[in-house]
Design an enzyme around this catalytic site. Sequence first.
Site, PDB file in Angstrom:
ATOM      1  CG  LEU A  28      22.835  51.885  64.057  1.00  0.00           C
ATOM      2  CD1 LEU A  28      23.690  50.667  64.356  1.00  0.00           C
ATOM      3  CD2 LEU A  28      22.657  52.731  65.319  1.00  0.00           C
ATOM      4  CB  SER A  29      26.135  57.089  61.359  1.00  0.00           C
ATOM      5  OG  SER A  29      27.069  56.285  62.040  1.00  0.00           O
ATOM      6  CD  GLU A  30      28.471  55.554  57.759  1.00  0.00           C
ATOM      7  OE1 GLU A  30      28.493  56.369  56.815  1.00  0.00           O
ATOM      8  OE2 GLU A  30      28.549  55.881  58.944  1.00  0.00           O
ATOM      9  CB  THR A  31      24.217  49.063  58.006  1.00  0.00           C
ATOM     10  OG1 THR A  31      23.306  49.585  58.983  1.00  0.00           O
ATOM     11  CG2 THR A  31      24.147  47.547  58.015  1.00  0.00           C
TER      12      THR A  31
END
Length: 288
Positions: free
Chosen positions: A44-47
Amino acid sequence: MQVPIFTVDAFTNRPFCGNPAAVCLLENDLDEDLHQKIATEMNLSETAFIRKLHPTDDFTKSSRFGLRWFTPANEVPLCGHATLASAAVLFHIKKNPNSVLTFVTLSGELKTRQEKDHIVLDLPLYSTDPQVLQEVEELIKAATGDMIVQDVRYSPDTKKLLVRLSDAYERSVLEELQVSAQRFLSAEKTGKVKGLILTLKGKSNGKEKGHDFYSRYFAPWYGVLEDPVTGSAHAVLSSYWSEQLGKKEMLAFQCSRRGGELKISLHDNGRVEIAGQFAIVLKGNLTL
């Protein structure tokens, strides 16, 4: 080793819209290399990784935690939507009763609170400087083709380039623009750009509630071709559009395929509050 993990769609109240972030609750310290491996696995774009600051801290009771964010390729210094997602997990899954939660991050202390069905983020406000067009002309052409560009700014603190399209364009033009963000990597010659914002003035007026501005955001330098809804980009956009519109309260919409709405409130202390809704779509455990 089991690590609780959640997926939260931020800046929306509907599943599969807004910006998804993975949130990991770390009961114990994690080997440093595992942060990036997990973020790459989640893709995902961020974790986000929430950690305890002291061994006696409790996710259900404490009010201060450490927070880090990783894209599939890098650790990043600021991520708005994954901070909102982290607060949503603590407030709504762990039932944390504190009115304000503080996260200690690479961008300093970030405070979050609940306000009705929104979570409000307190973020730094980043100013922009005029940018010489010739230095980034190839990058802008890769992003916009032959579209008319009205203004170009650069945020040195965040390394984001802000490109404002002509006011003559409608929102649909920005939404339908076909962008090959992978091309940005070779088109960016200055070495100073790590994120590109396309933005457009909204059609909001006094008679009818509308959005003050629209945007899309691209960060292939961090392994994110297009980010669906970006809190950190709005810490830059808020400064720019407040100056342009003469407003401190604004409503913004990020025009990605998933889309998301952000409520913005600027303060005189150099901070901006960005509020959004959320939808928790996955609960589980990582087995390490």
